[in-house]
Design an enzyme around this catalytic site. Sequence first.
Site, PDB file in Angstrom:
ATOM      1  N   CYS A 118       0.949  -1.132  -0.213  1.00 43.93           N
ATOM      2  CA  CYS A 118       0.045  -0.070   0.016  1.00 43.93           C
ATOM      3  C   CYS A 118       0.833   1.269  -0.039  1.00 43.93           C
ATOM      4  CB  CYS A 118      -0.820   0.183   1.089  1.00 43.93           C
ATOM      5  SG  CYS A 118      -1.658   1.594   1.466  1.00 43.93           S
ATOM      6  N   GLU A 153       9.808  -0.430 -10.872  1.00 48.09           N
ATOM      7  CA  GLU A 153       8.973  -0.164 -11.674  1.00 48.09           C
ATOM      8  C   GLU A 153       7.241  -0.065 -10.733  1.00 48.09           C
ATOM      9  OE1 GLU A 153       8.560  -3.905 -13.862  1.00 48.09           O
ATOM     10  OE2 GLU A 153      10.028  -3.109 -15.548  1.00 48.09           O
ATOM     11  N   CYS A 158      -4.061   0.495  -4.826  1.00 51.39           N
ATOM     12  CA  CYS A 158      -4.619  -0.018  -3.669  1.00 51.39           C
ATOM     13  C   CYS A 158      -5.621   0.575  -3.156  1.00 51.39           C
ATOM     14  CB  CYS A 158      -3.344   0.118  -2.429  1.00 51.39           C
ATOM     15  SG  CYS A 158      -3.983  -0.634  -1.002  1.00 51.39           S
ATOM     16  N   CYS A 160      -7.611  -0.134  -0.317  1.00 48.04           N
ATOM     17  CA  CYS A 160      -7.632  -0.282   1.058  1.00 48.04           C
ATOM     18  C   CYS A 160      -8.327   0.824   1.766  1.00 48.04           C
ATOM     19  CB  CYS A 160      -6.211  -0.479   1.803  1.00 48.04           C
ATOM     20  SG  CYS A 160      -5.256   0.890   2.150  1.00 48.04           S
ATOM     21  N   CYS A 163      -6.210   4.315   1.710  1.00 46.03           N
ATOM     22  CA  CYS A 163      -6.117   4.922   0.266  1.00 46.03           C
ATOM     23  C   CYS A 163      -7.439   5.413  -0.100  1.00 46.03           C
ATOM     24  CB  CYS A 163      -5.808   3.804  -0.697  1.00 46.03           C
ATOM     25  SG  CYS A 163      -3.982   3.400  -0.594  1.00 46.03           S
ATOM     26  N   GLU A 309      16.754  -1.697 -18.091  1.00 44.01           N
ATOM     27  CA  GLU A 309      16.801  -2.993 -18.369  1.00 44.01           C
ATOM     28  C   GLU A 309      16.261  -3.465 -19.744  1.00 44.01           C
ATOM     29  OE1 GLU A 309      13.546  -5.182 -15.702  1.00 44.01           O
ATOM     30  OE2 GLU A 309      13.876  -3.943 -14.082  1.00 44.01           O
ATOM     31  N   LYS A 358      14.056 -17.903 -13.145  1.00 46.69           N
ATOM     32  CA  LYS A 358      15.280 -18.729 -13.160  1.00 46.69           C
ATOM     33  C   LYS A 358      15.712 -18.878 -14.670  1.00 46.69           C
ATOM     34  CE  LYS A 358      13.391 -23.387 -12.590  1.00 46.69           C
ATOM     35  NZ  LYS A 358      11.982 -22.888 -12.180  1.00 46.69           N
ATOM     36  N   PHE A 359      14.610 -18.937 -15.582  1.00 44.56           N
ATOM     37  CA  PHE A 359      14.932 -19.041 -17.087  1.00 44.56           C
ATOM     38  C   PHE A 359      14.996 -17.711 -17.603  1.00 44.56           C
ATOM     39  CE2 PHE A 359      13.742 -23.555 -16.117  1.00 44.56           C
ATOM     40  CZ  PHE A 359      14.788 -24.050 -16.187  1.00 44.56           C
ATOM     41  N   HIS A 360      14.723 -16.672 -17.114  1.00 41.27           N
ATOM     42  CA  HIS A 360      14.873 -15.367 -17.745  1.00 41.27           C
ATOM     43  C   HIS A 360      16.337 -15.160 -18.129  1.00 41.27           C
ATOM     44  CE1 HIS A 360      14.726 -11.277 -18.621  1.00 41.27           C
ATOM     45  NE2 HIS A 360      13.697 -11.061 -18.504  1.00 41.27           N
TER      46      HIS A 360
HETATM   47  C1  GLA Z   1      10.799  -6.354 -14.949  1.00 40.93           C
HETATM   48  C2  GLA Z   1      11.478  -5.987 -13.758  1.00 40.93           C
HETATM   49  C3  GLA Z   1      12.610  -7.202 -13.577  1.00 40.93           C
HETATM   50  C4  GLA Z   1      12.410  -8.433 -13.937  1.00 40.93           C
HETATM   51  C5  GLA Z   1      11.948  -8.221 -15.645  1.00 40.93           C
HETATM   52  C6  GLA Z   1      11.883  -9.667 -16.637  1.00 40.93           C
HETATM   53  O1  GLA Z   1      11.155  -5.322 -15.739  1.00 40.93           O
HETATM   54  O2  GLA Z   1      11.603  -5.012 -13.242  1.00 40.93           O
HETATM   55  O3  GLA Z   1      12.580  -7.140 -12.021  1.00 40.93           O
HETATM   56  O4  GLA Z   1      11.135  -8.945 -13.313  1.00 40.93           O
HETATM   57  O5  GLA Z   1      10.814  -7.548 -15.733  1.00 40.93           O
HETATM   58  O6  GLA Z   1      11.841  -9.418 -17.673  1.00 40.93           O
HETATM   59 ZN    ZN Z   2      -3.801   1.154   0.425  1.00 41.85          ZN
END
Ligand code: GLA
Ligand code: ZN
Length: 671
Positions: A118, A153, A158, A160, A163, A309, A358-360
């Site tokens: 929140c 990000e 929220c 609640c 809010c 990213e 884990k596979f990213h």
């Molecule tokens: C987002 C998040 C990251 C990760 C990537 C995967 O951008 O910020 O932590 O989860 O996606 O693509």
């Molecule tokens: Zn809230």
Amino acid sequence: MKPDLKGLHMLHGGDYNPDQWLDMPEILEQDIEYMKKAGVNCVSVGIFAWAALEPEEGVYNLGWLVDIVGKLYENGIYSILATPSAARPAWMAQKYPEVLRVSADLTRNLMGARHNHCYTSPVYRQKIYEINLRLSKELGGHPGVILWHLSNEYGGECFCPLCQEEFRVWVREKYKTLEALNKAWWATFWSHNYTDWSQVEAPVPKGETGVHGLNLDWKRFVTDRTISFMRHEIAAVRAGGSDLPVTANLMTFYNGLNYFKFKDELDIVSWDAYPQWHGTGGDVEAAVAAACYHDIMRSIKNMPFLLMESTPSMTNWQPVSKLKKPGMHELSSLQAVAHGSDSVQYFQWRKSRGSSEKFHGAAVSHDCRSDTRVFRDVARVGKRLKGLGGLCGSLPEAKAAIFFDWENRWALGDSAGPRNCGIRYEETVIAHYRAFWEMGIPVDFIDMECQLDNYDLVIAPMLYMYRAGIEEKLKTFVERGGVLVGTYLQGLVDQSDLCFLGETPHGLSDVYGLRYEEIDSLYDGEENSLDWNGKTYAVTELCERVHLTSAEPLAVYGSDFYAGEPVLSVNSFGRGEAYYIAARTQQCFLCDFYRMLAEKMSLERALDAQLPAGVTASRRVSDKTVAVLQNFNNAPVTVLLYSPVEDYETGEPFYDEVRLQPYEVRFLIAK
Ligand code: GLA
Ligand code: ZN
């Protein structure tokens, strides 16, 4: 203007999560060895590390992070230091359930996932203040730390009680009286008049969703609340003594927050780019959308941004996770630079062993090797970025601007008619942008609060809501000689999403030289047409009937009961001109139309050349103008030059043509 990142040029690195490997020192050692090998000069640390930083309430353990930041620095690698608010520790959720978010179904989430907090909860705010303060005191002055990465990000909402109470305060401050509120929200409709402020509730599926003014204000409030939380985070790092610049990593075409409102809050804009390369839409389509968003991100502050990213190979969350084909990693990374990024950062440096990512893709995979295809791709980008440091801080100096306005987007998304099966605002903005991408003409993006003075051409696709005095700004712009292009769904509602009474486009019907009467909606597959410049183009989905007052018709509808009525017109106003496109047209029309306009207006291209399909050029201008020629075809192409250039990185001269390999990108300067 650019915050000084300790004199660093072109950042290269990514999200680094040493907290997952603290019991494996050999991995941490290998990380540094490999980072140096890959030309990494900067990593983001601590993003999801709250549980490692504060394992129990009030028990802080920052030592491991201080060690790692120090070791990285000794090895020439800088740190972007994250605040850990994007994921809360289990002990906190257990002891203080109020930190967890309440969804739109009005039930509180359980501990889980991330971005599940929140923004109002006083406990959450206090806890993040304390940890940020400590991080700032311990590391804010460290010579190896260059930038704050606020949370991760920011997003979501929220519902609640806390809010909702804040929302009531916000609404009350905005409208002052219930009478004003009822008017702005057109509350007499379905007898929804508010007689007490306590009746104001957030829009949720089991409650009110049909009051457009309420929906819009809730979205504005969510942006304001998020910014309020972010300011609180910033206040803590400042209180700890750090005056380093701050950024927050924004998301692709995210609808939930008005990112233009972040302009004065962030020192640097950064974003996370995950285009679907090699998807069913094709690479060119993905490239245009990515380029468009890079340009939006740069335009927010009209400053270089950071690519915070991107994946070195594949994501693991797209419906089909494809590897980047040879060349694509370099091209997509340098595409960001071409559009104004001063970095190429990845999610993630090393793949985690467990859990949902884990596979990213990552620079280092589970085989822990550096002799892999992906690692070599990453190292090559590192090498090229070293030679491109001179571009840092430079901008494209665009003379054309396209509106991409979040509030307009929200209002259009909620318009309820004329076409609920696809109003396609984002796609339309991209379609207009694509015409410029194909010509290699730089473009900025603006919202209605921006100034227009720097532009010769302003494009207003589906600018349905008029707010922030945009009528006056556009009128002055055209009067002074600017060229304006507007489309269907223009100037129909005000900032409260109330329809204007009288002539529309509101306040600009004299500028466009026409008056809107009604709009027809077409089924998928249904078509009308227009003839222009000797060619016939299909018209789809949305067709307006407008009456020209002073505008000159350039094309008329080919069929239906409005056959022969204007669909494309131009009006002279003051020293400028306003074009109006009354219907949704296909891409080929937009490309031909803007090609005509670009020639007529002599809009400068990034590169004086003939660009084949799938090839674009963008530019960064400082003491030199560097054109970035990008081939998004998985095939070689030849670009014919109208004037000689030389390669900015190698000095190689080109006189008549440049050959590009599949997915190749070259930086060129005039010879
Ligand atoms: C987002 C998040 C990251 C990760 C990537 C995967 O951008 O910020 O932590 O989860 O996606 O693509
Ligand atoms: Zn809230």
